[in-house]
Design a protein around this motif. Structure first.
Motif, PDB file in Angstrom:
ATOM      1  N   ALA A 149       0.833  -1.200   0.000  1.00 47.49           N
ATOM      2  CA  ALA A 149       0.000   0.000   0.000  1.00 47.49           C
ATOM      3  C   ALA A 149       0.871   1.255   0.000  1.00 47.49           C
ATOM      4  O   ALA A 149       0.529   2.261  -0.637  1.00 47.49           O
ATOM      5  CB  ALA A 149      -0.917  -0.006   1.215  1.00 47.49           C
ATOM      6  N   GLN A 150       1.994   1.208   0.710  1.00 43.25           N
ATOM      7  CA  GLN A 150       2.901   2.354   0.720  1.00 43.25           C
ATOM      8  C   GLN A 150       3.443   2.617  -0.683  1.00 43.25           C
ATOM      9  O   GLN A 150       3.518   3.763  -1.137  1.00 43.25           O
ATOM     10  CB  GLN A 150       4.045   2.088   1.699  1.00 43.25           C
ATOM     11  N   PHE A 151       3.799   1.544  -1.371  1.00 45.02           N
ATOM     12  CA  PHE A 151       4.262   1.691  -2.757  1.00 45.02           C
ATOM     13  C   PHE A 151       3.144   2.253  -3.633  1.00 45.02           C
ATOM     14  O   PHE A 151       3.348   3.199  -4.409  1.00 45.02           O
ATOM     15  CB  PHE A 151       4.726   0.349  -3.311  1.00 45.02           C
ATOM     16  N   ASN A 152       1.944   1.697  -3.518  1.00 39.95           N
ATOM     17  CA  ASN A 152       0.821   2.146  -4.333  1.00 39.95           C
ATOM     18  C   ASN A 152       0.455   3.600  -4.059  1.00 39.95           C
ATOM     19  O   ASN A 152       0.131   4.361  -4.976  1.00 39.95           O
ATOM     20  CB  ASN A 152      -0.395   1.252  -4.084  1.00 39.95           C
ATOM     21  N   LEU A 153       0.514   3.991  -2.787  1.00 40.99           N
ATOM     22  CA  LEU A 153       0.218   5.378  -2.422  1.00 40.99           C
ATOM     23  C   LEU A 153       1.252   6.316  -3.044  1.00 40.99           C
ATOM     24  O   LEU A 153       0.907   7.401  -3.536  1.00 40.99           O
ATOM     25  CB  LEU A 153       0.200   5.521  -0.902  1.00 40.99           C
ATOM     26  N   GLY A 154       2.509   5.869  -3.051  1.00 48.21           N
ATOM     27  CA  GLY A 154       3.547   6.657  -3.707  1.00 48.21           C
ATOM     28  C   GLY A 154       3.252   6.849  -5.185  1.00 48.21           C
ATOM     29  O   GLY A 154       3.436   7.938  -5.738  1.00 48.21           O
ATOM     30  N   LEU A 155       2.765   5.796  -5.830  1.00 45.35           N
ATOM     31  CA  LEU A 155       2.400   5.906  -7.247  1.00 45.35           C
ATOM     32  C   LEU A 155       1.295   6.941  -7.449  1.00 45.35           C
ATOM     33  O   LEU A 155       1.325   7.715  -8.412  1.00 45.35           O
ATOM     34  CB  LEU A 155       1.918   4.559  -7.788  1.00 45.35           C
ATOM     35  N   CYS A 156       0.330   6.949  -6.549  1.00 43.99           N
ATOM     36  CA  CYS A 156      -0.757   7.920  -6.666  1.00 43.99           C
ATOM     37  C   CYS A 156      -0.224   9.346  -6.608  1.00 43.99           C
ATOM     38  O   CYS A 156      -0.637  10.208  -7.393  1.00 43.99           O
ATOM     39  CB  CYS A 156      -1.790   7.691  -5.565  1.00 43.99           C
ATOM     40  N   TYR A 157       0.698   9.589  -5.691  1.00 45.74           N
ATOM     41  CA  TYR A 157       1.284  10.932  -5.583  1.00 45.74           C
ATOM     42  C   TYR A 157       2.138  11.270  -6.813  1.00 45.74           C
ATOM     43  O   TYR A 157       2.191  12.421  -7.243  1.00 45.74           O
ATOM     44  CB  TYR A 157       2.127  11.051  -4.309  1.00 45.74           C
ATOM     45  N   SER A 158       2.806  10.282  -7.382  1.00 43.05           N
ATOM     46  CA  SER A 158       3.681  10.546  -8.539  1.00 43.05           C
ATOM     47  C   SER A 158       2.906  10.660  -9.836  1.00 43.05           C
ATOM     48  O   SER A 158       3.395  11.228 -10.813  1.00 43.05           O
ATOM     49  CB  SER A 158       4.728   9.433  -8.674  1.00 43.05           C
ATOM     50  N   GLN A 159       1.655  10.143  -9.852  1.00 41.55           N
ATOM     51  CA  GLN A 159       0.857  10.164 -11.073  1.00 41.55           C
ATOM     52  C   GLN A 159      -0.392  11.031 -10.942  1.00 41.55           C
ATOM     53  O   GLN A 159      -1.238  11.042 -11.831  1.00 41.55           O
ATOM     54  CB  GLN A 159       0.460   8.729 -11.450  1.00 41.55           C
ATOM     55  N   MET A 160      -0.488  11.769  -9.841  1.00 42.32           N
ATOM     56  CA  MET A 160      -1.596  12.700  -9.604  1.00 42.32           C
ATOM     57  C   MET A 160      -2.938  11.967  -9.707  1.00 42.32           C
ATOM     58  O   MET A 160      -3.852  12.398 -10.396  1.00 42.32           O
ATOM     59  CB  MET A 160      -1.538  13.866 -10.597  1.00 42.32           C
ATOM     60  N   LYS A 161      -3.040  10.844  -9.014  1.00 42.14           N
ATOM     61  CA  LYS A 161      -4.274  10.067  -9.018  1.00 42.14           C
ATOM     62  C   LYS A 161      -4.947  10.193  -7.657  1.00 42.14           C
ATOM     63  O   LYS A 161      -4.507   9.592  -6.679  1.00 42.14           O
ATOM     64  CB  LYS A 161      -3.989   8.595  -9.339  1.00 42.14           C
ATOM     65  N   GLY A 162      -5.976  11.022  -7.579  1.00 39.51           N
ATOM     66  CA  GLY A 162      -6.720  11.199  -6.334  1.00 39.51           C
ATOM     67  C   GLY A 162      -6.085  12.170  -5.367  1.00 39.51           C
ATOM     68  O   GLY A 162      -6.658  12.482  -4.322  1.00 39.51           O
TER      69      GLY A 162
END
Length: 373
Positions: A149-162
């Protein structure tokens, strides 16, 4: 800046196919499961789902998971949700998946929280994407220490998702996940340090992160290590080491490494020049739809370098690359059409292909076009 290296979001699957399943007495499990023993119901379902000690039967597995899940068993709830998400033994149903994941999440399952996040992140099958909800669930699991989840959350921040684009936040979460050994997070951290997103650019640190993964057999990291050795970026230039790591990655099927290794043998860099070896690696990368490799192997077939001269094969591979807008291949296809190499001669079509490459700025195409008029 858009990240060039996008890593596919992975779901942590919690199917605990017991190590003792092969020696499990399935008949006894069935007897106990039928008697209402929840633990036996879950274990039997695991065996049926994984084909351990019994022929795999997804539909029956779902039946037993459902019985145990309805009695509140968290493992059964998670695994039943996963079956609905993947369509194992039941029609694929993301709403049902989220409903069962939520029951497990409400009991504190971090993996279920992460999986709910993934469902909202991915969407599909009549289930709408909702990045804000994905972030909400990833955050719940990440704050409890779930590395995925930490990795996935990082992806969200890096891809401006949500959430707003925030590379520093992405790096923060990737560092937490990497500290737990999450290889995807470690790779993303290396990318961040290499290009200076969310952190000060540091090629040496990037190289060291890639190297950690490369030495564990990660082919993408091996390819990056080889590239940095080749450029002398973050580490002293060493073509021999570059070949070593390109080879490791190429042998695992990494198309980019196969192309690079082909170039090294083609040009005799750090290895004896060997057109046959170059052609072999170009072909492997070409078969994975890499346009430069398709052009290169096409060119080798055209000139009979490392392979027997074969104009039909030359045209075949150059056309594949040309259809991906690779200028040199467009010129090659044009020449083949103009002179009838490996294809029925068509001067007009030949000029059109070369002209297309010339418009894209290919200098060789511009010179060739003059000769075709």
């Amino acid at each position: 800046m858009v990240r060039k290296n996008i890593i596919i979001i992975l779901v942590a699957v919690f199917i605990s196919l017991t190590a003792t399943a092969q020696t499990t007495d399935i008949a006894t499990l069935r007897k106990n499961a039928n008697a209402g023993n929840v633990k036996a119901q879950v274990e039997l379902a695991n065996c049926l789902l994984g084909g351990k000690g019994v022929k795999a039967d997804f539909a029956e597995a779902v039946q037993w998971y459902t019985k145990a899940a309805n009695k509140g068993n968290i493992e059964a709830q998670f695994n039943l949700a996963y079956c609905y998400e993947m369509g194992y033994g039941v029609p694929k149903d993301m709403n049902a998946a989220v409903a069962w994941y939520t029951k497990a999440a409400d009991k504190g399952s971090m993996q279920a929280m992460n999986s709910i996040g993934h469902c909202y992140d991915a969407g599909g099958d009549g289930f709408d994407k909702n990045y804000k909800k994905a972030v909400e669930w990833y955050t719940k699991a990440a704050n409890k220490g779930h590395a995925g989840a930490q990795f996935n959350l990082g992806l969200c921040y890096s891809q401006m998702k949500g959430v707003d684009l925030d590379y520093a936040q992405a790096v923060k979460w990737w560092e937490k996940a990497a500290a737990q050994g999450n290889s995807n997070a470690l790779f993303s951290l290396a990318n961040s340090y290499l290009i200076g997103e969310g952190v000060e650019k540091d090629a040496t640190k990037a190289f060291n992160y890639y190297l950690q993964l490369a030495n564990k057999g990660n082919d993408k990291a091996q390819n990056e290590v080889a590239k940095l050795y080749s450029k002398g970026e973050g580490v002293e230039q060493d073509y021999g080491k570059a070949v070593e790591y390109f080879t490791k990655a190429a042998q695992q099927g990494n198309a980019a490494a196969q192309l690079s290794l082909g170039r090294f043998y083609d040009n005799g860099i750090a290895v004896p020049q060997d057109y046959e070896e170059a052609a072999a690696w170009y072909l492997k990368a070409a078969e994975q739809d890499i346009p430069e490799a398709q052009y290169n192997i096409g060119n080798m077939f055209f000139n009979g370098m490392g392979v027997a001269q074969n104009y039909e094969q030359a045209f075949h591979w150059m056309e594949k690359a040309a259809l991906q807008n690779f200028p040199a291949a467009e010129t090659g296809v044009g020449i083949c059409y103009y002179y009838g190499y490996g294809v029925k001669r068509n001067k007009d079509l030949g000029r059109q292909w070369v002209n297309k490459a010339a418009i894209m700025g290919d200098n060789y195409a511009k010179e060739t076009l003059k000769k075709l008029k």
